[in-house]
Structures are given as C-alpha cells and as structure tokens.
Design a protein around this motif. Sequence first.
Motif, PDB file in Angstrom:
ATOM      1  N   VAL A   1       0.838  -1.194   0.000  1.00  0.00           N
ATOM      2  CA  VAL A   1       0.000   0.000   0.000  1.00  0.00           C
ATOM      3  C   VAL A   1       0.873   1.244   0.000  1.00  0.00           C
ATOM      4  N   ILE A   2       0.366   2.288  -0.641  1.00  0.00           N
ATOM      5  CA  ILE A   2       0.949   3.627  -0.570  1.00  0.00           C
ATOM      6  C   ILE A   2       0.115   4.410   0.429  1.00  0.00           C
ATOM      7  N   LEU A   3       0.789   5.049   1.394  1.00  0.00           N
ATOM      8  CA  LEU A   3       0.086   5.780   2.431  1.00  0.00           C
ATOM      9  C   LEU A   3       0.576   7.212   2.534  1.00  0.00           C
ATOM     10  N   ASP A   4      -0.355   8.145   2.701  1.00  0.00           N
ATOM     11  CA  ASP A   4      -0.035   9.459   3.224  1.00  0.00           C
ATOM     12  C   ASP A   4      -1.166   9.850   4.161  1.00  0.00           C
ATOM     13  N   SER A   5      -1.172  11.064   4.650  1.00  0.00           N
ATOM     14  CA  SER A   5      -2.151  11.431   5.671  1.00  0.00           C
ATOM     15  C   SER A   5      -3.585  11.459   5.152  1.00  0.00           C
ATOM     16  N   GLN A   6      -3.771  11.465   3.836  1.00  0.00           N
ATOM     17  CA  GLN A   6      -5.116  11.539   3.278  1.00  0.00           C
ATOM     18  C   GLN A   6      -5.493  10.344   2.400  1.00  0.00           C
ATOM     19  N   ASN A   7      -4.524   9.532   2.019  1.00  0.00           N
ATOM     20  CA  ASN A   7      -4.792   8.506   1.011  1.00  0.00           C
ATOM     21  C   ASN A   7      -4.165   7.165   1.353  1.00  0.00           C
ATOM     22  N   LYS A   8      -4.894   6.113   1.026  1.00  0.00           N
ATOM     23  CA  LYS A   8      -4.378   4.748   1.064  1.00  0.00           C
ATOM     24  C   LYS A   8      -4.653   4.153  -0.315  1.00  0.00           C
ATOM     25  N   ILE A   9      -3.588   3.752  -1.003  1.00  0.00           N
ATOM     26  CA  ILE A   9      -3.711   3.273  -2.380  1.00  0.00           C
ATOM     27  C   ILE A   9      -3.196   1.843  -2.463  1.00  0.00           C
ATOM     28  N   ARG A  10      -3.999   0.950  -3.017  1.00  0.00           N
ATOM     29  CA  ARG A  10      -3.592  -0.443  -3.193  1.00  0.00           C
ATOM     30  C   ARG A  10      -4.257  -1.007  -4.439  1.00  0.00           C
ATOM     31  N   LEU A  11      -3.828  -2.185  -4.830  1.00  0.00           N
ATOM     32  CA  LEU A  11      -4.429  -2.880  -5.971  1.00  0.00           C
ATOM     33  C   LEU A  11      -5.255  -4.052  -5.477  1.00  0.00           C
ATOM     34  N   ILE A  12      -6.354  -4.310  -6.158  1.00  0.00           N
ATOM     35  CA  ILE A  12      -7.178  -5.474  -5.847  1.00  0.00           C
ATOM     36  C   ILE A  12      -7.448  -6.240  -7.144  1.00  0.00           C
ATOM     37  N   GLY A  13      -7.635  -7.536  -7.001  1.00  0.00           N
ATOM     38  CA  GLY A  13      -7.813  -8.362  -8.188  1.00  0.00           C
ATOM     39  C   GLY A  13      -9.038  -9.235  -8.153  1.00  0.00           C
TER      40      GLY A  13
ATOM     41  N   GLY B   1      -8.951  -8.866 -14.079  1.00  0.00           N
ATOM     42  CA  GLY B   1      -8.177  -7.644 -14.239  1.00  0.00           C
ATOM     43  C   GLY B   1      -7.687  -7.113 -12.899  1.00  0.00           C
ATOM     44  N   ILE B   2      -7.071  -5.925 -12.948  1.00  0.00           N
ATOM     45  CA  ILE B   2      -6.519  -5.291 -11.752  1.00  0.00           C
ATOM     46  C   ILE B   2      -7.156  -3.918 -11.582  1.00  0.00           C
ATOM     47  N   VAL B   3      -7.579  -3.632 -10.374  1.00  0.00           N
ATOM     48  CA  VAL B   3      -8.243  -2.368 -10.060  1.00  0.00           C
ATOM     49  C   VAL B   3      -7.437  -1.623  -9.004  1.00  0.00           C
ATOM     50  N   ILE B   4      -7.260  -0.315  -9.218  1.00  0.00           N
ATOM     51  CA  ILE B   4      -6.654   0.560  -8.213  1.00  0.00           C
ATOM     52  C   ILE B   4      -7.752   1.002  -7.256  1.00  0.00           C
ATOM     53  N   LEU B   5      -7.562   0.719  -5.982  1.00  0.00           N
ATOM     54  CA  LEU B   5      -8.522   1.132  -4.962  1.00  0.00           C
ATOM     55  C   LEU B   5      -7.885   2.220  -4.113  1.00  0.00           C
ATOM     56  N   MET B   6      -8.531   3.382  -4.070  1.00  0.00           N
ATOM     57  CA  MET B   6      -8.053   4.490  -3.242  1.00  0.00           C
ATOM     58  C   MET B   6      -9.067   4.776  -2.154  1.00  0.00           C
ATOM     59  N   GLU B   7      -8.649   4.677  -0.897  1.00  0.00           N
ATOM     60  CA  GLU B   7      -9.466   5.095   0.224  1.00  0.00           C
ATOM     61  C   GLU B   7      -8.949   6.455   0.672  1.00  0.00           C
ATOM     62  N   THR B   8      -9.822   7.441   0.781  1.00  0.00           N
ATOM     63  CA  THR B   8      -9.355   8.813   0.958  1.00  0.00           C
ATOM     64  C   THR B   8     -10.168   9.561   2.013  1.00  0.00           C
ATOM     65  N   ARG B   9      -9.533  10.616   2.520  1.00  0.00           N
ATOM     66  CA  ARG B   9     -10.214  11.498   3.475  1.00  0.00           C
ATOM     67  C   ARG B   9      -9.730  12.916   3.249  1.00  0.00           C
ATOM     68  N   ASP B  10     -10.540  13.881   3.663  1.00  0.00           N
ATOM     69  CA  ASP B  10     -10.154  15.277   3.517  1.00  0.00           C
ATOM     70  C   ASP B  10      -9.061  15.628   4.514  1.00  0.00           C
ATOM     71  N   LYS B  11      -8.315  16.668   4.193  1.00  0.00           N
ATOM     72  CA  LYS B  11      -7.226  17.099   5.058  1.00  0.00           C
ATOM     73  C   LYS B  11      -7.792  17.678   6.350  1.00  0.00           C
ATOM     74  N   LYS B  12      -7.204  17.270   7.469  1.00  0.00           N
ATOM     75  CA  LYS B  12      -7.678  17.749   8.762  1.00  0.00           C
ATOM     76  C   LYS B  12      -7.216  19.181   9.014  1.00  0.00           C
TER      77      LYS B  12
END
Length: 214
Positions: free
Chosen positions: A126-138, A203-214
């Motif tokens: 996963v790629i993480l920052d304070s607003q985003n979590k990015i991963r691949l799902i199949g 196939g492969i899907v990019i899943l992004m879980e996100t939140r607004d900046k605090k």
Amino acid sequence: MSKKIVIVSGGELEESFVLSELETLDSQFIIGVDKGMEFLYHHKILPSYIVGDFDSVDQKIEDYYRNETKVPIREFNPVKEIAIRLAMTLGASEIYILGATGGRIDHLWANVQTLTIPFKAGVDAVILDSQNKIRLIGGDTVIRREDAYGPYFSIFPLGQEIYSLSIEGAKYPLHGHQLTPYDSLCVSNQFEEEEVKITFGSGIVILMETRDKK
C-alpha cells in the motif's frame, strides 16, 4: 508470521504522520529511498537498507551513511522498483510505502504502477499518506466502514477494461458495469452501509481510500 517492511521514499513526508506510522507499523525492516533517507537521518532513525542514486541527497548525509554506518546501500535506477523488489527478497508479506505522493504527478503515477510487482507476487502493498491509502485489488473485496482509511473511496482500472463490476453497500451502487480507463463514474464514492463489497470478473483495479485534510 506476517513480516512488515516500510519503504520511506522521497516524496511528500509529513513529519507527524510519518513518525506516527513508523511507530504504529512496528516493521521488521525500514528501507530508505532517495531523499527519504534524509528524513530518516534528520530524525535519527537508522534504516535497515538504503536504495538510491544519491543525485538529490545532501553530500554530508551520503557520506554519513557510506562512512559511518554499516547500512547496506543499493545504487540502482529506477530506485522505487528496486526498493520494492528488495522488500520482497527480504520476505515481506506486507509493504508500506511512505513518501510516494505529493509534488510531481508523474512520480506518483509511476509509484502506483510499481504496486503491480508485489501484487502479482501475492504480497500486500500500500501507498500511504495522511489523506490517502492506495492499493491494488484483483477480485472480490470488502471494505468495512470502521476499518476504512476515510469516508471516500475511488476505483480505477489498471491496464485494461474491467467487466461485470459491481459495488454494493455504497452511496452510488453499480451492477454489471464496464469500467474503462477513461471512466470517472467510480470516483469519490461513499459508504451507505457498514460494508462495501466490490466484485468484478478479472483484471486489476486501483482502490483508493481517501479522506479530507484535517
């Protein structure tokens, strides 16, 4: 036993977030990449390995790692891909990448694409920052509201069209949709129920879980 490895890359590194994640994740190895090694240096965190070409690293810091530590150094280009492959060689079952977002979008997109390497090897990354979590799902994936990274989620195809895509439990459900690379229909969806279920044929899907900046 799960082996967590954290890669600290050279993109945007929000100090409080990164330090908190490093403590929370309690990883077996930390890999410093490019200017990510500078962040570790300034916070007195000794990485397990260093990967980089050193073209953007302060000479004093480079000399420190080369001459005053025994940290193994891997000089390669492209460094992000090598860092991920190193983590896999070390036996990672989970890879967390910090500092892969912010600034240049071309670097971000390249980092998202490199997630394909561990994904195809069956390693969670996963790629993480304070607003985003990015991963691949199949395949079939369930996101629980209580475990989600934020109130929003978006999905995009990686490399090919996605057929028979369904999203259940969301504010904007879908049934049997054909998701194309230029389709923005699946951007910024939200939870309607406690669980969201995403299903698709192949196939492969990019899943992004996100939140607004605090």
